[in-house]
Each structure stands twice: as structure tokens, then as C-alpha cells.
Motif scaffolding. Structure first.
Motif, short mmCIF file in Angstrom:
data_model
loop_
_atom_site.label_atom_id
_atom_site.label_comp_id
_atom_site.label_asym_id
_atom_site.label_seq_id
_atom_site.Cartn_x
_atom_site.Cartn_y
_atom_site.Cartn_z
N LYS A 271 45.37 33.93 40.54
CA LYS A 271 44.48 33.10 39.93
C LYS A 271 45.12 33.40 38.65
CE LYS A 271 40.41 33.02 42.27
NZ LYS A 271 39.21 33.68 42.61
N GLN B 297 37.08 38.75 35.95
CA GLN B 297 35.93 37.98 35.34
C GLN B 297 35.75 38.51 34.06
OE1 GLN B 297 32.25 38.10 37.94
NE2 GLN B 297 33.40 39.49 39.33
N THR C 62 40.47 43.29 44.41
CA THR C 62 40.06 41.83 44.46
C THR C 62 39.01 41.03 43.87
OG1 THR C 62 39.56 42.03 46.86
CG2 THR C 62 41.58 41.45 46.59
N LYS D 203 33.64 36.99 43.18
CA LYS D 203 33.45 35.51 42.72
C LYS D 203 32.23 35.33 42.66
CE LYS D 203 33.44 33.65 47.61
NZ LYS D 203 34.22 33.51 48.44
N ASN D 204 32.03 34.29 41.78
CA ASN D 204 30.39 33.59 41.57
C ASN D 204 29.59 33.40 42.91
OD1 ASN D 204 30.70 34.00 38.70
ND2 ASN D 204 31.71 32.10 38.80
N TYR E 13 29.83 27.86 35.93
CA TYR E 13 29.73 29.23 36.29
C TYR E 13 30.28 29.99 34.99
CZ TYR E 13 28.66 27.25 40.67
OH TYR E 13 27.83 26.46 41.52
N CYS E 14 30.65 29.20 34.04
CA CYS E 14 31.36 29.90 32.98
C CYS E 14 30.89 29.03 31.53
CB CYS E 14 32.89 30.09 33.24
SG CYS E 14 33.81 30.83 31.75
N GLN F 286 27.55 37.90 41.86
CA GLN F 286 28.46 37.83 42.30
C GLN F 286 28.69 38.16 43.89
OE1 GLN F 286 28.87 39.64 39.16
NE2 GLN F 286 29.12 37.49 38.38
N GLU G 166 35.20 39.50 46.85
CA GLU G 166 36.58 38.74 47.46
C GLU G 166 37.09 39.61 48.29
OE1 GLU G 166 37.66 35.39 46.62
OE2 GLU G 166 37.56 35.37 44.39
N CYS H 296 34.97 44.94 43.99
CA CYS H 296 35.04 44.61 45.53
C CYS H 296 34.59 45.88 46.54
CB CYS H 296 36.12 43.85 45.99
SG CYS H 296 37.68 44.93 45.92
#
Ligand code: NAP
Length: 322
Positions: free
Chosen positions: A33, A38, A124, A127-128, A146-147, A251, A254, A289
Motif C-alpha cells: 500500500k 496505520q 504486516t 486492518k480495520n 474508517y479514517c 483491528q 493482516e 500482527c
């Protein structure tokens, strides 16, 4: 062939890169990405030792530049697979390790190429979490976000709600209260998981209203969100008309890429202790993670340092045996 490949360019991955490079290893960081993870969504970082106040984006940019300047290669490529070169599974490898056999190197395939390394660090992140309501995905970008720092400005002088009771939800509500007409903070309990200092700050904002002991049960609106259905703990239901909903309910890790290679817990977090060593030799984990109690910027950076130094030790020991 790299010494260490790090998957993820958030605070954990970039910290690992700094430590790997400074230990004299070649390091490749792969990120699907954008760098920063985050933390780029956090308006202000105020709890990182040595930094009084800085935006999350600025923090991430400084960290990215630091890792790059020190010599880490950072490529914006999505990782598709991670495998041991000999194709053995985690359990075969454990058996081989017990027999004292040497482990093979690791192959990482991305959207653009194939890379090899002696060790891999999974950084990694997470995620939300979604509410799981019908049409939630469809309405994302059409009233659901979500942001808060990314999308808050679209709701200037409008009514919004934030859902959640952790520090993210509290920070989001505080941030939005600077621009929005009304901010409703919807939380399923009557006490907050997030920092008390943030709760106190919110109580002082006249445009912030708390809706406690309540969950969102439905989304209202045709093409864009116009309101939410809310159910209170006592069973009472009501409708709240709003222009935007910011979901901040935590969260999920991932870790889909890692599941074939290392052990994960019931929630999907990669199992490892404070030494950041996974169940498979040569594979390490750092940051959100990993199975751990506290997920903070400081603990992500700490994990990055530990995972890199453990990877360095592993590579040096492997080399000494050859
Ligand atoms: P979090 O601490 O896990 O909080 C998630 C919140 O969402 C909890 O209040 C939880 O309620 C609620 N929730 C979970 N599932 C839900 C559902 N299905 N429906 C309704 N509510 C639900 O997540 P976070 O706020 O994103 O924070 C993540 C980590 O980052 C934490 O360790 C936090 O401390 C850290 N963080 C730190 C800062 C800072 O230090 N400034 C800022 C942001 C985040 P319950 O409380 O009832 O479980």
C-alpha cells in the motif's frame, strides 16, 4: 539474494529495516500500500518518547526517510506468496529442525518480481475491523469511513457519529469535533477502553454527545448514508440521522500470507514471544500482527528492533555452521 526481507513498511517494518541495515545486512522492505501503516491516520503522536508532538504522517515520513538514507531498499510491491525454497511446510520444517538439518532460504513473490532472502520478517500490521452490517462495504466512501483524518474534512459543519470505545474512536471524535456541527460517540459499553485523558477532553466539547450502552444495528440511506439504527442495552431502538459514520472498532491482523508458514492464534495473530521468533526458523514477526498484550507505536518499534536483531543472529549462526 537479500539477507533480510521485511514485509510491511509501517513503524515495525521500518524500525526492523534500520536495525538490520545497521547490523551490516542487506535489507529489502516490501509494501503493498503506502509506507507508515496505520500511524499515518493518527492526527497527533504525543506518546512516542523523545517526540513531544508530531502528526502521524510526518512521523511515518521521517521514519521512511531514515530507513532509506541508511541504505534499506524499499519497494512498493504487493507480496503474493512467501515460501521456503524447498517447499516444506511448517511441520516438515519443525521435524527437520529437530533432526538438525539446515533450513533453506525463503522465496518471496510479489506483483512485480521474485526475491530471495535468508530471513523474513512479517511486519504486516492490522486492518480495520468491520461492523459486519448489510451494505457496509457498499456505503464505504458514501457516508462510511474508517479514517477520520483522511475523510473528516468532507463533513465540515455536518453531523457525524463515531463508533467505538478505544483510543482511535476517542481521537477520531476529538478530531471531528473541530470541524463538524455535531459528533455522536456511540459505544457498546458505558466505560471506555481508550485513554482517560481523551475522554476528559471530549466531555469538554459542547458539540460531542455520548451514546453509550448502544450498538449500531442498521445503516439508513439509498446511495449515501443518511442515518443509523441504534439498539440500546435495555432493548430500546432508535434512529439517529447523520451525514457520516466513522467506524473505529479495532483491528484484525493482516496475516493471510503467513498462515501456511507459521503458527497463528485463534484470532489470526502470528504466534511469537518477546523474541519475535515464529514457529518456523528464519521467519520472524514484528508489530501489531504479533500475539502480544499492548499494541502501540513504541511496542511496534521495539518489535522491529528485536525481530531484526534476532534475524541477524540467526543468519550469523547459519553462516558460522556452513
Ligand atoms: P481497541 O483498543 O481494540 O478498541 C476497539 C473498540 O471497539 C473497543 O472499545 C470495543 O469495545 C469496540 N468494539 C469492538 N468490536 C466491536 C463491535 N463489533 N461493535 C461495537 N464495538 C466494538 O482499538 P483501537 O481504538 O483502534 O486501538 C488499537 C490499539 O492502538 C490499542 O492498543 C490502542 O491503545 C492503540 N492506540 C493508541 C493511541 C494512542 O496511544 N494515542 C491511539 C489510537 C490507538 P469494548 O471496549 O467493549 O471491547
Amino acid at each position: 539474494m537479500y539477507d533480510i526481507i521485511i514485509i510491511g513498511a509501517g513503524p515495525a517494518g521500518l524500525s526492523a529495516a534500520i536495525y538490520g541495515i545497521r547490523a551490516g545486512k542487506s535489507v529489502l522492505v516490501l509494501e503493498g500500500k503506502t509506507y507508515g501503516g496505520q500511524i499515518v491516520n493518527t492526527p497527533e503522536v504525543e506518546n512516542y518518547p523523545g517526540i513531544k508532538k508530531m502528526s502521524g504522517f510526518e512521523f511515518a515520513t521521517e521514519l521512511y526517510q531514515q530507513a532509506k538514507d541508511l541504505g534499506a531498499q524499499i519497494k512498493m510491491e504487493k507480496v503474493l506468496t512467501v515460501e521456503k525454497a524447498d517447499g516444506r511446510s511448517e511441520y516438515d520444517l519443525q521435524a527437520a529442525e529437530i533432526e538438525g538439518q539446515e533450513n533453506s532460504h525463503i522465496i518471496v513473490t510479489t506483483s512485480k518480481g521474485i526475491y530471495e532472502a535468508g530471513a523474513v520478517i512479517f511486519a504486516t500490521g492490522a486492518k480495520n475491523r468491520l461492523l459486519g452490517l448489510p451494505r457496509e462495504k457498499e456505503m464505504t466512501g458514501a457516508g462510511i469511513s474508517y479514517c477520520a483524518t483522511c475523510d473528516g474534512m468532507f463533513y465540515r459543519n455536518k453531523s457525524v457519529a463515531v463508533n467505538g470505545g478505544g483510543s482511535t474512536a476517542l481521537e477520531d471524535a476529538l478530531f471531528l469535533s473541530n470541524y463538524c456541527k455535531e459528533v455522536y460517540l456511540i459505544h457498546r459499553r458505558d466505560t471506555f477502553r481508550g485513554e482517560q485523558k481523551l475522554v476528559e477532553a471530549l466531555k469538554k466539547r459542547e458539540n460531542v454527545k455520548f451514546i453509550l450502552n448502544s450498538v449500531i444495528t442498521g445503516l439508513i440511506g439509498e446511495e449515501t448514508l443518511t442515518g443509523v439504527q441504534i439498539k440500546e442495552k435495555n432493548g430500546e431502538e432508535k434512529v439517529l440521522m447523520i451525514d457520516g459514520l466513522f467506524i473505529a472498532i479495532g483491528q484484525e491482523p493482516e496475516t493471510a500470507l503467513a498462515k501456511e508458514l507459521v503458527a497463528v492464534d485463534g484470532k489470526g495473530y502470528i504466534q511469537a514471544g518477546e523474541d519475535c521468533k515464529t514457529t518456523t526458523q528464519g521467519i520472524f514477526v514484528a508489530g501489531d500482527c504479533r500475539t502480544k498484550a499492548i499494541r502501540q507505536l513504541t511496542t511496534a518499534a521495539s518489535d522491529g528492533a528485536v525481530a531484526a536483531l534476532m534475524a541477524v543472529e540467526y543468519l550469523d549462526q547459519k553462516e558460522a555452521k556452513q
